[in-house]
Design an enzyme around this catalytic site. Structure first.
Site, short mmCIF file in Angstrom:
data_model
loop_
_atom_site.label_atom_id
_atom_site.label_comp_id
_atom_site.label_asym_id
_atom_site.label_seq_id
_atom_site.Cartn_x
_atom_site.Cartn_y
_atom_site.Cartn_z
CB SER A 96 4.27 -4.74 9.18
OG SER A 96 3.87 -6.00 9.68
CG ASP A 97 7.74 -1.20 6.65
OD1 ASP A 97 7.53 -0.43 7.60
OD2 ASP A 97 8.81 -1.82 6.51
CB ILE A 98 3.14 -2.93 2.10
CG1 ILE A 98 4.52 -2.96 1.43
CG2 ILE A 98 2.05 -2.78 1.05
CD1 ILE A 98 4.76 -4.18 0.56
N GLY A 129 1.53 1.88 5.09
CA GLY A 129 1.60 2.88 4.02
C GLY A 129 0.31 3.01 3.25
#
Length: 397
Positions: free
Chosen positions: A166-168, A171
């Protein structure tokens, strides 16, 4: 050749993974990225672990090529310095807790009114508005809230992915949104306010599952390394105790695989086996048949035959195998990266430009560039010393 983003200045009020990933790629592309950190420890990802010579592996991965400046944004003087930095920037990126940037006076609306050419990029867990707006959001929580964890892992238990998906996702959408905004500004002279929510970025990556469930009313089941809509598509055992991955994408491949690998050409025409839909219905028998064949060969033998037949296959490697992978070595993808703890190996960015090598800048120590960045704003040494004494740059030295 000039780097694609040469001359672009990015000011990043960032922490953890999502925003630092976006800005590290901007730095990879030649932008100057000034990372604004808290004086009392900086980006909290610096303390995730101490595995890289005392440095955190996440921080080393996500922050090379940036300049680190410490500012106490709880002080008027610290906020004034940040305002001066933003005034000379092309892009301002932030992923503080919900509403924090606006409370400090650095909300997108305020900044865009003051600097029409500025591109602002706000990353958050759930976006602006809605009942979840003010919720804190970390990668594992978003993976569960979106349902990503429900379709990940073996059939008996959900799991989060082994990387912060989810972060990637957030980003990478922040990166692409920033690049699009810069292209738009080059055409119109006006910047943009870009917003990316981790929840929505992850939901987009669940597109197959969303459409499948809408159409059928059935939530996809977890399938481990397998695929709920394709067969054979899984890891299969070999005679030497390893596993090989085999993926058959269409019925032409199945015919070639059945004849050349399984030695059962009749399965190419048998209606119980000939189509992917039929094979998915008989997945257990299909997998048992494929596994029975791979178990008669070593992994090397199986992969060699599969390659000869042009069938998609792979080894089930671990991260140590990736470090030693022949493909990365043959394509010369490793480069030295300087860190405060010494040199490490880093991978070149995945995007490549013919005739141009992207930079692999050093990982900054906390506040390493504070004085130099302030000097570049025209601050004389006496003023920098005064700011230090006042605590705007952190505790006085």
């Amino acid at each position: 050749m000039e780097l694609p983003l040469a001359g672009v200045t990015v000011v990043a009020l960032e922490q953890a993974v999502a925003a630092p990933l976006a800005t590290r790629h901007l730095a990879d592309l030649g932008a100057r990225v000034v990372k604004v950190e808290r004086p009392d420890g900086g980006d909290f990802a610096r303390a995730y672990d101490h595995s890289v010579g005392g440095l955190a592996s996440h921080f080393v991965w996500l922050n090379r090529g940036k300049e680190s400046i410490t500012l106490d944004l709880g002080t008027p003087a610290g906020r004034a310095v940040l305002a001066d930095l933003v005034a000379g920037a092309d892009v301002f990126v932030q992923n503080l807790s919900p509403g924090a940037a606006a409370r400090l006076g650095f909300g997108a609306g305020t900044l865009r009114a003051r600097h029409p050419r500025l591109v602002t990029v706000d990353l958050s867990g759930y976006g602006t508005g809605g009942p979840y707006q003010d919720r804190r959001a970390y990668d594992m929580l978003i993976q569960c809230e979106t349902g990503l964890a429900s379709v990940t892992g073996p059939p008996d238990r959900p799991a989060k992915t082994g990387v912060p998906t989810s972060d990637i996702a957030a980003g990478m959408y922040a990166l692409s949104g920033t690049l699009a905004a810069l292209v738009g500004r080059a055409r119109t002279g006006v910047g943009s306010a870009v917003e990316v929510a981790m929840f929505e970025a992850t939901a987009e990556w669940l597109g197959y599952q969303l459409h499948h469930t809408q159409a059928t009313g059935r939530t996809p089941e977890r399938a481990g390394l397998s695929h709920p809509a394709i067969a054979p598509y899984d890891a299969y055992p070999t005679a030497d105790g390893q596993e090989v991955l085999i993926g058959i994408q269409n019925d032409r491949e199945w015919a070639r695989f059945a004849a050349g690998f399984l030695n059962r050409p009749e399965l190419a025409d048998d209606p119980r086996w000939a189509t992917n839909v039929a094979r998915v219905r008989r997945r257990r028998l299909v997998d048992a048949t494929v596994g029975g064949r791979t178990a008669t060969m070593t992994a090397v033998e199986a992969l060699r035959l599969l390659d000869e037949l042009a069938i998609a296959c792979a080894r089930l490697n671990d991260v140590g195998d990736l470090l030693r992978h022949a493909q990365l070595a043959a394509r010369d993808r490793w480069r030295p990266v300087a860190t405060p703890a010494g040199e490490v190996r880093g991978l070149l960015p995945p995007f490549g430009f013919a005739g141009l090598e992207l930079p692999m800048g050093p990982v900054p120590a906390l506040g390493e560039h504070t004085a130099a960045v302030l000097a570049s704003l025209g601050y004389p040494p006496a003023r920098i010393a005064q700011l230090r004494t006042a605590g705007a740059l952190g505790p006085a030295e």
